[in-house]
Design an enzyme around this catalytic site. Structure first.
Site: not given
Length: 388
Positions: A132, A248
């Site tokens: 998120g 990431e």
């Protein structure tokens, strides 16, 4: 026999005995990836068995400490495991944002209670996580996020919205950036973990050009989150967020090349005197394979540096940026190899339009995880030292 040679022999024998034959075949599409989690449905009994056997040895996360569900392997042992799996064409038993992103951050910033609670479940594929971060008005400028947490003693009440939340509708838990101080920008953000089944959490898929919906809008309406799920210090979540982004971006860059393009092309188009019959395409594929090999060597070097405690920092932007373009180029070539068959959209012949849908999906690679323009700016300033 050295310790590493003995480890290789043992690993090879174990993989030969325990990797099901069905897990030694190329993946045909995203459906073949095992994501795990409470909502996941295994594609076959072999896929389930393969995950269970690898997880039992800690080899879904081979370098994590054994006390957290990992294999406790050294970087050299982990390389041997990867090499031996590749030799067998063994599929990766589990793919997970918990492994790629949250796990490294938990190991570095989490409390002992948080590590013991979440890491073994990630390693066993029991819980699937989503991220998120981005919001409708806080994408590239992530620090502008507005999702707000109000302090209620032992818990927060969270209200706000996230967007481009990958697989939020399939995830069990979310690691989330929330604003706990509205008077400052970067230093008013906290990093929290919570269950997606918490009352007040809802998701809405975003349909993409590919016809699939990996992304979602995620809404928080008076969501209660206990403070024990705060990771790190309150208002210090930006430090964790930056650390996690390096992992990431490295993993977005590490798209991998499951089957060499020259093999795909030869199977589809045939050969003349042992070479691909289409000369121009042969040259393009050769150039791509050279670039891919060079990138894999660079990626290995980066992984070794990270495992040795080196700070990836801006180098992850280089990996993400180049890996993204490499993956897009690969799927452009796959479309060329398959010609008009590439655009068959539905039906068994095309595996439900796998080539076309995946090709269209790769267009989003240059947006997710930080746009290519943002990555180039980071590279120019922090690696090349160019002026702003």
């Amino acid at each position: 026999m050295s310790n590493l040679e003995a480890f290789r022999a043992e690993t090879r024998a174990w993989l030969e005995e325990n990797c099901p034959k069905a897990m030694r075949t190329p993946m045909q599409g995203e459906a073949d990836f095992c994501w795990g989690g409470r909502k996941y449905t295994f594609q076959s009994e072999d896929q389930k068995v393969w995950l269970e056997r690898m997880a039992a040895r800690g080899w879904t996360v081979p370098t994590w400490p054994k006390e957290y569900g990992g294999g406790g392997l050294t970087k050299d042992e982990a390389k041997i495991l990867a090499t031996e799996m590749k030799r067998l064409n063994a599929r990766v038993p589990l793919v997970s944002f918990g492994i790629w992103m949250l796990g490294p951050a938990l190991l570095k910033f989490g409390t002992e209670e948080q590590k013991k609670e979440h890491l073994p479940k990630i390693a066993r594929g029991e819980i699937r996580w989503c991220q998120g971060y981005s919001e409708p008005n806080a994408g590239s400028d992530l620090a502008a996020l507005a999702t707000k947490a109000v302090d209620h003693g032992d818990h927060y009440i969270i209200n706000g919205q996230k967007i481009w939340t990958s697989y939020a509708d399939k995830a069990d838990w979310i690691f989330c950036l929330i604003r706990t101080d509205t008077t400052v920008k970067h230093d008013g953000i906290s990093f929290v973990l919570f269950d997606m089944e918490t009352p007040g959490v809802s998701t809405k898929p975003i349909k993409l050009i590919s016809g699939n919906s990996p992304f979602c809008e995620t809404f928080f309406d008076d969501v209660k989150v206990l403070k024990k799920n705060l990771m790190g210090e309150e208002n210090k979540g930006w430090t964790i967020a930056k650390y996690l982004l390096t992992h990431e971006r490295s993993n977005i860059g590490d798209m991998g090349v499951p089957t060499p393009l020259n093999m795909l092309a030869k199977d589809k188009l045939g050969t003349k005197d042992g070479e691909l019959s289409v000369t121009m395409l042969r040259h393009q594929i050769a150039e791509h394979e050279i670039d891919a090999a060079s990138f894999m060597f660079t990626l290995e070097r980066a992984k070794d540096a990270a495992k040795s405690g080196g700070d990836q920092g801006a180098f992850s932007s280089l990996l993400k940026g180049y890996g993204t373009e490499l993956n897009k180029d690969r799927h452009e070539l796959i479309v060329k190899v398959n010609g008009s068959d590439s655009f068959e959209w539905e039906g068994q012949f095309s595996n439900n339009g796998e080539i076309a849908r995946t090709w269209l999906r790769t267009k989003g690679n240059s947006i997710e995880g930080g746009t290519t323009e943002v990555q180039l700016n980071i590279i120019s300033k922090r690696i090349l030292g160019l002026p702003s």
